[in-house]
Write a protein that holds these residues in place. Structure first.
Motif, short mmCIF file in Angstrom:
data_model
loop_
_atom_site.label_atom_id
_atom_site.label_comp_id
_atom_site.label_asym_id
_atom_site.label_seq_id
_atom_site.Cartn_x
_atom_site.Cartn_y
_atom_site.Cartn_z
N ALA A 174 -17.55 -3.44 -11.80
CA ALA A 174 -16.85 -4.45 -11.00
C ALA A 174 -16.83 -5.77 -11.75
O ALA A 174 -17.73 -6.08 -12.53
N GLN A 175 -15.78 -6.55 -11.47
CA GLN A 175 -15.65 -7.86 -12.10
C GLN A 175 -15.98 -8.94 -11.07
O GLN A 175 -15.50 -8.89 -9.94
N ILE A 176 -16.79 -9.90 -11.46
CA ILE A 176 -17.10 -11.02 -10.58
C ILE A 176 -16.48 -12.29 -11.14
O ILE A 176 -16.42 -12.48 -12.36
N VAL A 177 -15.99 -13.13 -10.23
CA VAL A 177 -15.36 -14.40 -10.60
C VAL A 177 -15.97 -15.49 -9.73
O VAL A 177 -16.10 -15.33 -8.51
N GLY A 178 -16.33 -16.61 -10.35
CA GLY A 178 -16.90 -17.72 -9.61
C GLY A 178 -17.19 -18.88 -10.54
O GLY A 178 -16.75 -18.90 -11.70
N SER A 179 -17.92 -19.83 -10.01
CA SER A 179 -18.32 -20.95 -10.86
C SER A 179 -19.29 -20.45 -11.93
O SER A 179 -19.94 -19.41 -11.77
N GLN A 180 -19.36 -21.20 -13.02
CA GLN A 180 -20.26 -20.79 -14.11
C GLN A 180 -21.70 -20.68 -13.63
O GLN A 180 -22.42 -19.75 -14.00
N THR A 181 -22.11 -21.59 -12.75
CA THR A 181 -23.49 -21.57 -12.25
C THR A 181 -23.73 -20.33 -11.40
O THR A 181 -24.76 -19.66 -11.54
N ALA A 182 -22.76 -20.00 -10.52
CA ALA A 182 -22.93 -18.85 -9.64
C ALA A 182 -22.94 -17.55 -10.44
O ALA A 182 -23.81 -16.68 -10.24
N VAL A 183 -22.00 -17.41 -11.36
CA VAL A 183 -21.93 -16.18 -12.15
C VAL A 183 -23.19 -16.00 -12.99
O VAL A 183 -23.71 -14.89 -13.13
N ALA A 184 -23.71 -17.08 -13.52
CA ALA A 184 -24.93 -16.99 -14.34
C ALA A 184 -26.13 -16.55 -13.54
O ALA A 184 -27.09 -15.99 -14.09
N SER A 185 -26.12 -16.77 -12.22
CA SER A 185 -27.27 -16.41 -11.39
C SER A 185 -27.22 -14.97 -10.89
O SER A 185 -28.18 -14.49 -10.29
N VAL A 186 -26.11 -14.28 -11.13
CA VAL A 186 -25.98 -12.89 -10.66
C VAL A 186 -26.83 -11.97 -11.54
O VAL A 186 -26.72 -11.98 -12.77
N ASN A 187 -27.66 -11.18 -10.89
CA ASN A 187 -28.51 -10.22 -11.60
C ASN A 187 -27.88 -8.84 -11.63
O ASN A 187 -27.95 -8.13 -12.63
N GLN A 188 -27.25 -8.44 -10.53
CA GLN A 188 -26.58 -7.14 -10.48
C GLN A 188 -25.59 -7.10 -9.32
O GLN A 188 -25.64 -7.94 -8.41
N VAL A 189 -24.67 -6.14 -9.39
CA VAL A 189 -23.73 -5.87 -8.31
C VAL A 189 -24.13 -4.54 -7.70
O VAL A 189 -24.26 -3.53 -8.42
N VAL A 190 -24.32 -4.53 -6.38
CA VAL A 190 -24.85 -3.33 -5.72
C VAL A 190 -23.88 -2.81 -4.66
O VAL A 190 -23.15 -3.57 -4.02
N ALA A 191 -23.91 -1.49 -4.51
CA ALA A 191 -23.25 -0.82 -3.39
C ALA A 191 -24.37 -0.25 -2.53
O ALA A 191 -24.98 0.77 -2.89
N SER A 192 -24.68 -0.93 -1.44
CA SER A 192 -25.86 -0.60 -0.63
C SER A 192 -25.45 0.19 0.60
O SER A 192 -24.59 -0.23 1.38
N VAL A 193 -26.08 1.36 0.78
CA VAL A 193 -25.81 2.23 1.93
C VAL A 193 -27.04 2.26 2.83
O VAL A 193 -28.16 2.52 2.36
N GLN A 194 -26.83 2.00 4.12
CA GLN A 194 -27.91 2.06 5.09
C GLN A 194 -27.83 3.40 5.81
O GLN A 194 -26.93 3.65 6.60
N LEU A 195 -28.79 4.28 5.53
CA LEU A 195 -28.80 5.61 6.14
C LEU A 195 -29.52 5.59 7.48
O LEU A 195 -30.43 4.78 7.70
#
Length: 321
Positions: A174-195
């Motif tokens: 996935a591609q993320i777009v945002g301010s430089q500060t916000a993008v730099a703080s992203v550690n991972q992109v998750v698809a979270s399922v609650q079973l």
């Protein structure tokens, strides 16, 4: 001579009278028509004379700044515009939506600003009012980065004896777009399922992707694509289980004998569902014709789909004194 003069005077008077009456008639007709037109205008029967108010939800356009290089936060996507004016013009504006609501950010630098919205493209006979006009916004340098999508689920929800196969996602990157500060703080992109608790069946679920920092907190960025379908295969697993061996008798009085087995429990292994159905195994001792101390080898009934470390048990039978 007198008669001729009198006749001329009478004709002149009659002509004058007719002229006066005709003038009165003409003026009265003209006045009546003018009054009718004025009445029509005052009651709105002439199309443009009827006043109307209507509201349209419009997107907010950004001008004066390159949205390819900068990102603007604090503005909603849409705003309500209340338009008032002649009915025909208001209806045309509602149908064509040939006007714009825009924020002119020309000359603004990075950082926080208070700005006002403007409307262009409306007929000069129309007036407008925005439900909200002033906003506090922030302008920041735009950054873009690609992340591998991580699938996560609450593992404790899987029922005992069941196991999960290979978890897959319809979106792997996935591609993320945002301010430089916000993008730099992203550690991972998750698809979270609650079973659901005690899950025993496979699950396919569409979930929203989320960008999180190193502490698991959501980061305010735009993710594309925004959702993914996660498949979690669940099936009964394999395992081991110790079960006790119960001694039962038939064809005799068990109270007259001391009966002992060489083992008291058995270790089973195999399908978890089958194991869950087994609480114990029974060894049935036949006491018919037992008159003295003896020993029997008794086969155990092992359930299908399950294996055991012993298939039989040795039972010693001793007569009580």
């Amino acid at each position: 001579m007198f008669k001729m003069t009198f006749s001329k005077i009478v004709y002149l008077i009659l002509s004058l009278l007719m002229a006066v009456l005709l003038a009165i008639y003409v003026d009265g007709t003209t006045l009546s028509r003018s009054s009718a037109v004025q009445k029509q205008n005052s009651t709105g029967l002439v199309g443009l004379g009827l006043q109307k108010t209507d509201t349209s939800t419009m997107p907010i356009q950004i001008s004066g700044i390159s949205t390819d290089n900068y990102i603007v936060t604090g503005l909603p996507e849409t705003v309500d515009v209340k338009i008032t004016g002649p009915s025909a013009l208001v209806t045309a504006a509602m149908n064509t939506k040939n006007f714009q609501v825009y924020a002119n950010l020309k000359g603004l630098s990075e950082g926080s600003h208070q700005i006002s919205l403007n409307v262009s493209g409306l007929n000069h006979e129309l007036t407008y009012k925005l439900n909200e006009k002033t906003f506090n916004i922030n302008i920041a340098k735009r950054a873009t980065q690609n992340f591998k999508v991580q699938t996560v689920y609450n593992k404790e929800a899987i029922a005992d004896g069941y196991q999960v196969g290979d978890v897959t996602s319809s979106v792997t990157t996935a591609q993320i777009v945002g301010s430089q500060t916000a993008v730099a703080s992203v550690n991972q992109v998750v698809a979270s399922v609650q079973l659901n608790r005690n899950t025993k069946e496979s699950t396919n679920k569409e979930v929203a992707l989320q960008a999180v920092d190193v502490n698991g907190n959501a980061v305010n960025v735009t993710i594309s694509p925004a959702t993914a379908v996660v498949s979690i295969p669940v099936k009964a697993g394999t395992g081991t289980k110790d079960v006790p061996i119960k001694i039962e008798t038939k064809n005799g009085d068990a109270s007259q004998f001391d009966i002992t087995a060489d083992i008291n429990s058995l270790k089973l292994s195999g399908d978890a569902e089958k194991l869950a159905e087994v609480s114990s195994l029974t060894a049935t001792v036949d006491l018919s014709n037992v008159v003295q101390n003896s020993q029997q080898t008794i086969d155990l009934d092992i359930p299908e789909g399950v294996t055991a470390d012993h298939k039989s048990v040795q039972v010693k039978i001793e007569a009580k004194q």
